[in-house]
Design a protein around this motif. Structure first.
Motif, PDB file in Angstrom:
ATOM      1  N   LEU A  80      -8.616  61.763  20.984  1.00 30.50           N
ATOM      2  CA  LEU A  80      -8.506  62.179  22.386  1.00 30.50           C
ATOM      3  C   LEU A  80      -9.364  63.404  22.665  1.00 30.50           C
ATOM      4  CD1 LEU A  80      -4.676  61.679  22.984  1.00 30.50           C
ATOM      5  CD2 LEU A  80      -6.553  60.184  23.699  1.00 30.50           C
ATOM      6  N   ARG A  91      -7.199  56.608  27.538  1.00 29.56           N
ATOM      7  CA  ARG A  91      -5.930  56.100  26.994  1.00 29.56           C
ATOM      8  C   ARG A  91      -5.668  54.663  27.453  1.00 29.56           C
ATOM      9  NH1 ARG A  91      -1.855  59.815  25.287  1.00 29.56           N
ATOM     10  NH2 ARG A  91      -2.572  61.985  25.228  1.00 29.56           N
ATOM     11  N   THR A  95      -5.344  51.226  25.177  1.00 30.74           N
ATOM     12  CA  THR A  95      -4.132  50.411  25.276  1.00 30.74           C
ATOM     13  C   THR A  95      -4.478  48.952  25.566  1.00 30.74           C
ATOM     14  OG1 THR A  95      -2.844  52.324  26.037  1.00 30.74           O
ATOM     15  CG2 THR A  95      -1.935  50.143  26.481  1.00 30.74           C
ATOM     16  N   LEU A 117      -2.487  53.595  20.511  1.00 32.46           N
ATOM     17  CA  LEU A 117      -3.797  54.181  20.796  1.00 32.46           C
ATOM     18  C   LEU A 117      -4.715  54.104  19.587  1.00 32.46           C
ATOM     19  CD1 LEU A 117      -2.819  57.364  22.859  1.00 32.46           C
ATOM     20  CD2 LEU A 117      -3.643  55.169  23.716  1.00 32.46           C
TER      21      LEU A 117
END
Length: 509
Positions: A80, A91, A95, A117
């Protein structure tokens, strides 16, 4: 005049063979180059990407599930931090990719949000859309003209972006021209987005024509179409399949025909980009099989319908690694795009260019169906195109090999101004110009006797040497603005006063 290449020898006879460029053109000191930092995050399926033919997904999923919660948390935090700023809705993207392989997880409870993730990241890869080149632009008036000084115009530039494996997509840039001969590029910042697919349904008549064009004209196909005709306007194709007579379904060829219908129907796509995304952040990425190896050379035009409605349209070349097919993009605002196949005898090669309005009540387009001459084709609906009529064949020395168009015709009081490309000795691409009759565009009334633009010494090198090429310019404040690819690797801008260009053209006899 500027010499397009160095002459060999010194006697007058040898010098006469050199192609000279028109002295009217101005090259502006601005070049748009490929930016390898412009990346998208795409689905990555190890073992299924090349010629391996065996998915490695099961082993990857097992290894992700075997990690401790602490290891997962550390890996996700690093992902991230590093990739989140580079991608919009990172994100959500991870997904979605995790959901593709999630059926391999026997116990869904094992997939915590963090592990989901990480799983998605294992099936995601960055792709530099301009990793190899950016080229072959077209220019149209941008839908947003706010905040500009008098005499200035904001342009939407479409670009052919070329990345790893020579895979092309359609990108965008924004430029401002004027007042006068001034121009500048607006910054191309922010994470890229390929948008999201939006449900869209075929008009039944157009689907029928497309199926016929693909050779699907049999009783199975007719039964499906008849069911659709009797259903509401948004009738579901799968419902039509389910309602077929059992006798037809038992025929040995029925399964293959239904698969063919489903494949053809799936060639209609609608892509919507986020409302808060800038034009330069949007990338039209291949979404159907016919363009799986590239979307090339979009020729955009701002089209005005008879009722005054304006939208944006573009033809582009879809390539699947074996065949090329022309396709159509339509958009009301350059944010939502619908892409559909073009069909008919004239829709068989590269380089279709749409006229910016109806002529004689019909859609017109320039084409190069035979690969070497410029033709004119007509259509009643803009999708099914009739056989072409030859308009302009190779004549000049700079177009000995072939000719084609450099974008949509531009309407002037004197006629339809068509920028052309000519391919000459040593596969040198130059830009020329012809003038078509306003009422009868199949008639060439004048032509520029020399190239408007030809590769000079500083433009000879590139991904493909000795090429200057455009997919469309426009006129603003009496000046023709011509964005053009250089060596299939970068983009420059040239301009020329329209009146001077028209005065330089010689009548066609």
């Amino acid at each position: 005049m500027t010499v397009g290449s160095d002459a060999v020898g010194s006697d007058a006879g040898e010098a006469d063979t050199v192609t000279f460029e028109s002295e009217l053109v101005t090259r502006h000191p601005l070049t748009l180059t490929a930016d390898p930092g412009r990346v998208i995050a795409k689905l990555f399926l190890p073992g299924e990407e090349g010629s391996e033919g065996h998915s490695r997904a099961a082993g990857i999923v097992a290894r992700v599930l075997a990690l401790s919660d602490g290891e997962v948390a550390g890996l996700v935090a690093a992902l991230l931090d590093r990739f989140g700023p580079r991608h919009r809705d990172y994100r959500d993207l991870l997904t979605r990719h995790a959901a593709i392989v999630a059926p391999r997880v026997r116990t869904p409870a094992e997939l915590s949000p963090a592990r989901t993730l990480l799983l998605g990241a294992c099936f995601t890869a960055e792709y530099a859309v301009e990793g190899a080149a950016v080229t072959n632009p077209s220019a149209v008036r941008h839908p947003d003209q706010s905040g500009l000084p008098a005499g200035a115009l904001r342009l939407a530039l479409s670009l052919r972006a070329v990345g790893e494996g020579h895979l092309s997509s359609i990108g965008f840039a924004v430029a401002v021209i004027g007042p006068g001969p001034a121009m500048r590029l607006e910054p191309r910042t922010g994470p890229l987005t390929t948008g999201l697919a939006v449900p869209v349904t075929w008009e039944h008549a157009r689907l029928r024509a497309l199926l016929t064009d693909h050779g699907l004209d049999d009783e199975v196909t007719r039964s499906v179409l008849d069911s659709l005709d009797r259903s509401p306007a948004d009738g579901d194709l799968e419902q039509a399949f389910a309602g077929m007579p059992a006798d037809l379904l038992r025929r040995p060829q029925a399964a293959g025909i239904l698969a063919g219908i489903r494949s053809v129907a799936g060639t209609l796509r609608k892509i919507e980009f986020p409302a808060d995304s800038g034009l330069a952040e949007r990338v039209l990425w291949p979404t159907v099989a016919s363009e799986s190896k590239g979307m090339e050379d979009a020729r955009f035009v701002r089209f005005t319908a008879p009722d005054g409605t304006v939208d944006y349209r573009a033809t582009y070349t879809a390539y699947d690694g074996t065949e090329i097919r022309p396709r159509l993009l339509t958009s009301p605002d350059l944010r939502t795009f619908t892409t559909a196949p073009l069909i008919g005898p004239a829709a068989r090669n590269k380089g279709m260019a749409l006229f910016p309005r109806l002529v004689g009540g019909r859609h017109l387009a320039l084409c190069r169906s035979d690969g070497q001459t410029t033709g004119l084709t007509a259509s009643s609906d803009g999708l099914v195109w009739e056989p072409f009529r030859q308009v302009h064949e190779p004549r000049a020395t700079f177009e000995l090999i072939q000719v084609g168009n450099c974008g949509s015709p531009i309407e002037t009081a004197a006629g339809w101004l068509v920028l052309t490309h000519g391919v000459g000795p040593m596969r040198t691409y130059s830009v020329g110009a012809i003038l078509l009759d306003l009422a009868d565009p199949a008639t060439v009334i004048a032509a520029l006797p020399e190239p408007l633009l030809t590769p000079i010494a500083t433009e000879a090198e590139g991904y493909v040497p000795n090429v200057v090429y455009s997919c469309g310019g426009l006129v603003h404040d009496g000046r023709l603005w011509l964005p053009h690819g250089i060596g299939d690797s970068r983009v420059g801008m040239a301009s020329v006063p329209v009146d001077a260009l028209l005065a330089r053209m010689t009548p066609r006899t």
